[in-house]
Design an enzyme around this catalytic site. Structure first.
Site, mmCIF file in Angstrom:
data_model
loop_
_atom_site.group_PDB
_atom_site.id
_atom_site.type_symbol
_atom_site.label_atom_id
_atom_site.label_comp_id
_atom_site.label_asym_id
_atom_site.label_seq_id
_atom_site.Cartn_x
_atom_site.Cartn_y
_atom_site.Cartn_z
ATOM 1 N N SER A 1 61.676 22.118 90.139
ATOM 2 C CA SER A 1 62.763 22.860 89.467
ATOM 3 C C SER A 1 63.627 21.987 88.568
ATOM 4 O O SER A 1 64.316 22.504 87.693
ATOM 5 C CB SER A 1 63.665 23.521 90.515
ATOM 6 N N ASP B 1 74.490 23.910 90.465
ATOM 7 C CA ASP B 1 74.323 24.720 91.678
ATOM 8 C C ASP B 1 74.131 23.795 92.876
ATOM 9 O O ASP B 1 74.403 22.596 92.774
ATOM 10 C CB ASP B 1 73.192 25.750 91.507
ATOM 11 N N HIS C 1 71.123 21.252 91.730
ATOM 12 C CA HIS C 1 70.762 20.788 90.381
ATOM 13 C C HIS C 1 71.964 20.328 89.569
ATOM 14 O O HIS C 1 73.004 20.999 89.580
ATOM 15 C CB HIS C 1 70.032 21.913 89.636
#
Ligand SMILES: *[C@@H]1O[C@H](CO)[C@@H](O)[C@H](O)[C@H]1NC(C)=O
Ligand SMILES: *[C@@H]1O[C@H](CO)[C@@H](O)[C@H](O)[C@H]1NC(C)=O
Ligand SMILES: *[C@@H]1O[C@H](CO)[C@@H](O)[C@H](O)[C@H]1NC(C)=O
Length: 353
Positions: free
Chosen positions: A38, A328, A331
């Site tokens: 991600s 978040d 990240h």
């Protein structure tokens, strides 16, 4: 900027020379290929049946056209800034997206998938694209590009391109630490060794397919990720020391393995990007770099929310993410990614020349 100046200086000098080349509209390398999880996914997971997605607000709220592309960020990823720094006029398209077609493919492609990792079973848990499947897609890509750019051009695209690999975080945070089927079977050291084996296979596969300039990121300080502090910090608001020790141990193995690989494979440039130290410094000294908040991410309460939990209804999402190290629970924010990319550029010079 304080303590980072000396670190960034070579990068800035280098940027000046980059800009000269970029004036001609020619990027410094013909293409870039991106693999991993991600941290570098730009929308492949939008096309999968998985819960690990981010193609909805507030993700992307500071991106071009406020578009939630599937990047796990409010804005650009470090790899987006890297593409800009290298002189690309557009970003390498997510391979599963409709944009990955025709001439768009000539600047490379992005195969990364949130929830993926070096451990094949991690990707399976989340129905993400495993690294071995990412390599399969890359093979398919090569065949397509011969048809688009011709055989001669394809050969130089493949051998002169930069390959960026960013994986491993999900293997620990979303798998090992929470999955008794793994952590009751392997010690952390054994697990790291398994990941290393898989990493080495992956690099050998890329090399066999023609890759010669590969950059791989270390693990970040896992124990400082907001969600990791919440989940594993036992109520403490500090970085979880144990997780950071595990990350450093993994990173040392990554270094040794990479040096061995480089020795074994003639013509291979393999650079390890130490994002651990960089992010650790950011978290320890946020104000030095203009950040006000390092414990909480911007989205929601900032203590946990990631992916589907970080959404338009999340309560108390911050107004200005540039003051946050993290966007978040897992990240970095665009602001952190921007300075991270400058650091990557200065340590990656040897990949370009
Ligand atoms: C190969 O690259 C050259 C130089 O960039 C370009 O002029 C040529 O059209 C390309 N070949 C094909 C088949 O696209
Ligand atoms: C890897 O080794 C280099 C020197 O060989 C060192 O500068 C760097 O800090 C090491 N990185 C990690 C993550 O151990
Ligand atoms: C957001 O924060 C950054 C960094 O503190 C600041 O430079 C910028 O002006 C702020 N933006 C807004 C809209 O307040």
């Amino acid at each position: 900027m304080g303590c980072l100046c000396s670190l960034l200086l070579p990068g800035f000098l280098f940027l000046i020379s980059v800009l000269h080349d970029v004036v001609d509209g020619q990027p410094l390398v013909p293409a870039m290929f991106i693999f991993g999880d991600s941290v570098v996914d730009v929308g492949n997971n939008n096309h999968l049946l998985t819960l690990v997605k981010s193609n909805f607000p507030p993700y992307g709220r500071d991106f071009v056209n406020h578009n939630p592309t599937g990047r796990f960020c409010n804005g650009k990823l470090a790899s987006d800034f890297t593409a800009e720094n290298l002189g690309f006029a557009s970003y390498q398209p997510a391979y599963l997206s409709g944009e990955a077609t025709g001439k768009n493919l000539l600047i490379g492609a992005n195969f990364a998938s949130a929830g993926s990792g070096y451990y094949e079973a991690t990707a399976k848990l989340f129905n993400a694209i495993s690294l071995s499947q990412q390599v399969e897609y890359y093979k398919e890509y090569q065949n397509k590009v011969v048809g688009i750019g011709g055989k001669v051009n394809t050969t130089s695209i493949i051998s002169d391109a930069i390959y960026l690999v960013s994986a491993g975080s999900s293997d620990f945070v979303q798998n090992y630490y929470v999955n008794p089927l793994v952590n009751k079977v392997y010690t952390i050291d054994q697990f790291s060794n398994i990941l290393m084996q898989s990493y080495a296979n992956f690099i050998q596969n890329l090399y066999a397919l023609g890759a010669r300039r590969i950059g791989v990121t270390t693990l970040p300080p896992l124990g400082c990720l907001p969600a990791a502090i919440t989940l594993f910090g036992l109520g403490d608001n500090e970085c979880v020391a144990k997780l950071n020790v595990d990350a450093v141990s993994f990173n040392n193995k990554l270094n040794v393995t990479s040096q061995n690989l480089q020795t074994k494979m003639p013509g291979l440039k393999l650079v390890v990007f130490d994002i651990y130290q960089f992010l650790y410094n950011l978290v320890m000294n946020p104000a030095d770099n203009g950040f006000a908040e390092k414990r909480r991410g911007c989205c929601g309460t900032g203590l946990l929310e990631t992916s589907i939990l970080c959404n338009a209804k999340s309560i108390s999402t911050c107004a200005n993410a540039s003051q946050y190290v993290f966007w978040d629970g897992f990240h970095p924010s665009e602001a952190a990614n921007r300075i991270l990319a400058d650091d990557l550029l200065s340590s990656g010079i040897s990949l370009i020349f």
